[in-house]
Design a protein around this motif. Structure first.
Motif, PDB file in Angstrom:
ATOM      1  N   ASP A 114       0.715   3.425  -0.691  1.00  0.00           N
ATOM      2  CA  ASP A 114       1.061   4.800  -1.064  1.00  0.00           C
ATOM      3  C   ASP A 114      -0.111   5.434  -1.792  1.00  0.00           C
ATOM      4  O   ASP A 114      -0.938   6.107  -1.209  1.00  0.00           O
ATOM      5  CB  ASP A 114       2.333   4.783  -1.911  1.00  0.00           C
ATOM      6  N   GLY A 115      -0.222   5.205  -3.114  1.00  0.00           N
ATOM      7  CA  GLY A 115      -1.324   5.770  -3.869  1.00  0.00           C
ATOM      8  C   GLY A 115      -2.666   5.241  -3.398  1.00  0.00           C
ATOM      9  O   GLY A 115      -2.786   4.087  -2.974  1.00  0.00           O
ATOM     10  N   ASP A 149     -17.952   3.490  -7.940  1.00  0.00           N
ATOM     11  CA  ASP A 149     -18.679   2.423  -7.266  1.00  0.00           C
ATOM     12  C   ASP A 149     -18.297   2.287  -5.800  1.00  0.00           C
ATOM     13  O   ASP A 149     -18.928   1.520  -5.070  1.00  0.00           O
ATOM     14  CB  ASP A 149     -18.422   1.085  -7.960  1.00  0.00           C
ATOM     15  N   GLY A 150     -17.240   2.979  -5.385  1.00  0.00           N
ATOM     16  CA  GLY A 150     -16.795   2.871  -4.006  1.00  0.00           C
ATOM     17  C   GLY A 150     -15.688   1.875  -3.773  1.00  0.00           C
ATOM     18  O   GLY A 150     -15.381   1.552  -2.622  1.00  0.00           O
ATOM     19  N   ARG A 151     -15.072   1.352  -4.844  1.00  0.00           N
ATOM     20  CA  ARG A 151     -13.873   0.528  -4.649  1.00  0.00           C
ATOM     21  C   ARG A 151     -12.723   1.425  -4.233  1.00  0.00           C
ATOM     22  O   ARG A 151     -12.542   2.519  -4.772  1.00  0.00           O
ATOM     23  CB  ARG A 151     -13.481  -0.190  -5.936  1.00  0.00           C
ATOM     24  N   LEU A 152     -11.926   0.926  -3.315  1.00  0.00           N
ATOM     25  CA  LEU A 152     -10.738   1.647  -2.884  1.00  0.00           C
ATOM     26  C   LEU A 152      -9.533   1.047  -3.587  1.00  0.00           C
ATOM     27  O   LEU A 152      -9.196  -0.124  -3.387  1.00  0.00           O
ATOM     28  CB  LEU A 152     -10.565   1.552  -1.369  1.00  0.00           C
ATOM     29  N   TRP A 153      -8.872   1.841  -4.417  1.00  0.00           N
ATOM     30  CA  TRP A 153      -7.704   1.387  -5.165  1.00  0.00           C
ATOM     31  C   TRP A 153      -6.445   1.789  -4.419  1.00  0.00           C
ATOM     32  O   TRP A 153      -6.291   2.948  -4.012  1.00  0.00           O
ATOM     33  CB  TRP A 153      -7.719   1.971  -6.572  1.00  0.00           C
ATOM     34  N   ILE A 154      -5.555   0.832  -4.221  1.00  0.00           N
ATOM     35  CA  ILE A 154      -4.348   1.004  -3.418  1.00  0.00           C
ATOM     36  C   ILE A 154      -3.137   0.715  -4.285  1.00  0.00           C
ATOM     37  O   ILE A 154      -3.115  -0.297  -5.003  1.00  0.00           O
ATOM     38  CB  ILE A 154      -4.365   0.050  -2.202  1.00  0.00           C
ATOM     39  N   LEU A 211      -3.870  -2.662  -6.142  1.00  0.00           N
ATOM     40  CA  LEU A 211      -4.858  -3.557  -5.541  1.00  0.00           C
ATOM     41  C   LEU A 211      -6.179  -2.821  -5.396  1.00  0.00           C
ATOM     42  O   LEU A 211      -6.227  -1.585  -5.414  1.00  0.00           O
ATOM     43  CB  LEU A 211      -4.386  -4.062  -4.173  1.00  0.00           C
ATOM     44  N   ALA A 212      -7.256  -3.580  -5.252  1.00  0.00           N
ATOM     45  CA  ALA A 212      -8.568  -3.004  -5.004  1.00  0.00           C
ATOM     46  C   ALA A 212      -9.123  -3.609  -3.725  1.00  0.00           C
ATOM     47  O   ALA A 212      -8.949  -4.805  -3.463  1.00  0.00           O
ATOM     48  CB  ALA A 212      -9.512  -3.265  -6.168  1.00  0.00           C
ATOM     49  N   ALA A 213      -9.793  -2.770  -2.939  1.00  0.00           N
ATOM     50  CA  ALA A 213     -10.363  -3.213  -1.665  1.00  0.00           C
ATOM     51  C   ALA A 213     -11.833  -2.848  -1.592  1.00  0.00           C
ATOM     52  O   ALA A 213     -12.260  -1.812  -2.112  1.00  0.00           O
ATOM     53  CB  ALA A 213      -9.611  -2.581  -0.495  1.00  0.00           C
ATOM     54  N   ASP A 214     -12.588  -3.714  -0.935  1.00  0.00           N
ATOM     55  CA  ASP A 214     -13.985  -3.435  -0.611  1.00  0.00           C
ATOM     56  C   ASP A 214     -14.020  -2.786   0.765  1.00  0.00           C
ATOM     57  O   ASP A 214     -13.634  -3.414   1.758  1.00  0.00           O
ATOM     58  CB  ASP A 214     -14.777  -4.746  -0.606  1.00  0.00           C
ATOM     59  N   PRO A 215     -14.453  -1.527   0.891  1.00  0.00           N
ATOM     60  CA  PRO A 215     -14.412  -0.858   2.195  1.00  0.00           C
ATOM     61  C   PRO A 215     -15.305  -1.477   3.253  1.00  0.00           C
ATOM     62  O   PRO A 215     -15.096  -1.233   4.442  1.00  0.00           O
ATOM     63  CB  PRO A 215     -14.881   0.568   1.866  1.00  0.00           C
ATOM     64  N   MET A 220       4.235   1.723  -8.481  1.00  0.00           N
ATOM     65  CA  MET A 220       2.956   1.960  -9.145  1.00  0.00           C
ATOM     66  C   MET A 220       2.342   3.214  -8.545  1.00  0.00           C
ATOM     67  O   MET A 220       2.158   3.313  -7.331  1.00  0.00           O
ATOM     68  CB  MET A 220       2.038   0.758  -8.981  1.00  0.00           C
ATOM     69  N   SER A 221       2.040   4.179  -9.385  1.00  0.00           N
ATOM     70  CA  SER A 221       1.614   5.472  -8.868  1.00  0.00           C
ATOM     71  C   SER A 221       0.638   6.120  -9.831  1.00  0.00           C
ATOM     72  O   SER A 221       0.448   5.662 -10.960  1.00  0.00           O
ATOM     73  CB  SER A 221       2.831   6.383  -8.658  1.00  0.00           C
TER      74      SER A 221
END
Length: 638
Positions: A514-515, A521-526, A551-555, A572-573
């Motif tokens: 969702d969020g 730094d370019g981390r993608l937070w989910i 969660l955090a993702a490396d693109p 979580m939002s």
């Protein structure tokens, strides 16, 4: 972890999981099937197309060849484990401070929170609202700024001491006051964030006067009710403009309107937005006739917009920017290109669309000459094609099928009936478009698709699709104003125990994204939003995924790590960072809401699901904004 022998999609679906789209437009699932069949690269959690990632995030293939060590450092924290406990869990070395829970007085002399929920409507209007959602931090100087946050809806069972079995005018007024937006000043003092007693602190509620701007403005016939326009409703995600204002999005506004008139039937336009005689249980029409569909038929047209708020001017009316269309706005993500402002937004319901708005000119020039950049421009809707390309289709009166001859009166009519206009031009229905984020370095655009029921075609890659996924695209030449793009799937969410194609492990598996937000730094937070009908439910595919999480993702690599897990019953939002990225603000929304696998909260026992964050034996669960920091003061995520 237990696994049911025969998993099922679970209990009755949420309203957003039911499509209201009767068009015959080609489904995204169909397009995705063809696209997936044309490539086989599935590496490290990223579903990648040749030629797409090559010039992609953080250097694409070049980074893949020479930057493995650097990419591993992008996620520097140890992942937290899946949990179903009634607590907020963050990684070792981090702290989580509850900052402004529901009911906090926005000024020092304001009414105190009453743990039995006995605060009046007038008191609630001077307190932080309920169900914290989208949020943005606006810096005012070193270690201080304005937090502006949405309050999506009210859990009326928890809002009143005796619950909502009986509705009164006072209860309706309190629920109206629990909705909307909070603007509060906060400051970091001795390592902790504090609410500051500031002249800028204010609430925007359903009683706040607002104005309309753009094509549907002034005394437009569709807005006439005999009363001044007031309020903003079901405020979900958000955005921020380059000129320093806040954009709040009205999402499931249709749920609040109802009528007891048995002769009332929805128009085709109302049915397309899910407006029904029964509504969705709020029963506000029993205490306030503005929500009675039969008594005040045009009031419903005043909602479904993106609303602009100036957080630094408490005297300024919020403005509904109608040029951005009337849908169930999930987000209003703003970026700039060629001097123009571009706003991406999703329509959060199964089978709906992704949109973008492009200002008519350079926003600085427009503002200097008295033309607002969000009132003049073109609204587009996305079409995704089989070959990995896509096109933005203009929703402009007089073009394509949107003509007088086809029943479209003018541009205001197109915007009032945005969903039907998108149907007409052939947009691609999606699985619940949610938040949208733009990569700060590459300008690639990512969008969460929360979940969907699946569609009756043999080629659908997931049927049903209970877990959702993240789609991304690159505008032509990296220009956000372009009308064509390339697209692919960044990530298939889920539990590999039920779908082996999901490339996530125990450190990062999740469902119902969702969020969504990028940091510097370019981390993608989910952020996940598993519905409470499925949360920890052994009858569903979500049995192994625990409570909702961040969660955090490396693109580039597709690595995903779980950063935080919320308490029971929550979503979580809301996510925002200080400019130095040493504080992350997140919202814990609706802890303690009814969960299918637990006892239901009651007025006598509001703590049946959760007692977070107060753990008060005589209290009740409260949504709250949380400030997360590293103990050593470092950058979040590194």
């Amino acid at each position: 972890m237990s696994r049911p022998v025969t998993p099922s999609p679970g209990p009755l679906p949420e309203p957003d999981d039911i499509s209201a789209n009767p068009s015959g437009n080609r489904l995204f699932a169909d397009v995705l099937t063809v696209r997936l069949s044309r490539r086989t690269a599935l590496t490290g959690g990223v579903v990648a197309a040749a030629g797409f990632l090559g010039a992609g995030a953080a250097g694409g293939e070049a980074a893949a060849a020479g930057g493995a060590r650097q990419r591993r450092r992008l996620l520097g924290f140890q992942p937290v484990e899946i949990s179903s406990a009634d607590t907020l869990t963050v990684p070792d070395g981090y702290t989580a401070q509850v900052l402004i829970p529901w009911g906090t007085p926005i000024r020092a002399n304001g009414p105190a929170w009453r743990r039995d929920a006995a605060n009046t409507a007038a008191e609630q209007a001077q307190q932080i609202g309920m169900s914290h959602d989208g949020m943005r931090f606006f810096p005012l100087g070193p270690d201080r700024g304005l937090l502006v946050l949405n309050h999506e809806y009210a859990d009326q069972l928890l809002l009143f001491p005796d619950g909502d079995a009986v509705m009164t005018a006072e209860k309706v007024a309190k629920s109206l006051a629990a909705h909307g937006v909070s603007v509060v000043e906060v400051a970091l003092r001795r390592g902790r964030w504090e609410l500051v007693d500031s002249r800028l602190n204010r609430r925007v509620t359903m009683a706040t006067p607002v104005r309309f701007a753009g094509p549907v403005a002034g005394d437009h016939p569709s807005l006439r009710t005999g009363a001044e326009p007031r309020g903003t409703l079901n405020n979900c995600s958000c955005g921020a403009t380059p000129w320093g204002t806040y954009l709040t999005c009205e999402e499931n506004w249709n749920e609040y309107f109802a009528t007891d008139d048995p002769s009332w039937v929805p128009t085709p336009e109302q049915a397309r937005y899910g407006v029904t005689r029964e509504g969705y249980g709020y029963r506000w029409h029993q205490g306030d006739p503005r929500f009675d569909l039969a008594a005040t038929p045009h009031e419903v047209n005043r909602f479904g917009w993106v609303v602009e708020i100036d957080p630094r001017d408490p005297t300024a009316k919020p403005v509904k920017r109608t040029a951005l269309g009337r849908i169930k706005h999930e987000t209003a993500t703003v970026t700039e290109s060629r001097g123009r402002v571009v706003v991406y937004t999703g329509d959060d319901q199964v089978g709906e669309y992704i949109y973008k708005f492009v200002s008519a000119g350079r926003w600085r020039t427009m503002r200097a000459t008295g033309r607002h950049p969000l009132d003049h421009g073109t609204l587009y809707v996305a079409r995704f094609d089989d070959d990995g390309t896509g096109r933005w289709l203009a929703l402009a009166h007089g073009t394509g099928p949107l003509t007088v001859a086809n029943g479209w009166r003018d541009q205001a009519d197109v915007l009032l009936r945005t969903r039907q206009a998108a149907d007409a031009v052939g947009a691609t229905p999606m699985d619940r478009p949610e938040w949208i984020a733009v990569h700060p370095h590459t300008n690639e655009v990512y969008a969460t698709l929360s979940n969907g029921p699946g569609f009756p075609n043999a080629a659908n890659p997931r049927q049903p699709n209970p877990f959702g996924h993240i789609v991304r695209w690159r505008e032509r030449h990296g220009d956000a104003t372009a009308t064509t793009f390339e697209w692919d799937i960044f990530l298939l969410a889920g539990d590999p125990a039920f779908d082996p194609s999901v490339p996530l492990d125990a450190a990062g598996m999740f469902g119902s994204p969702d969020g969504l937000a990028f940091d510097g730094d370019g981390r993608l937070w989910i952020q996940s939003d598993i519905s409470n009908s499925s949360l920890n439910n052994p009858r569903t595919y979500y049995v192994n995924l625990g409570n909702n999480a961040v969660l955090a993702a490396d693109p580039v690599t597709g690595e995903v790590r779980r950063f935080a897990v919320g308490p029971r019953g929550c979503e979580m939002s809301g996510i925002s960072f200080t400019p130095d990225h040493r504080t992350m603000f997140v919202n814990v929304q609706h802890p303690g809401e009814a969960v299918a696998t637990m006892d239901r909260p009651t007025p006598q026992n509001p703590r049946a699901v959760s007692n977070w964050p107060d753990a008060d034996p005589d209290g009740r669960p409260r949504s709250a904004t949380v400030a997360i920091r590293r103990r050593d003061g470092g950058v979040i995520g590194r």
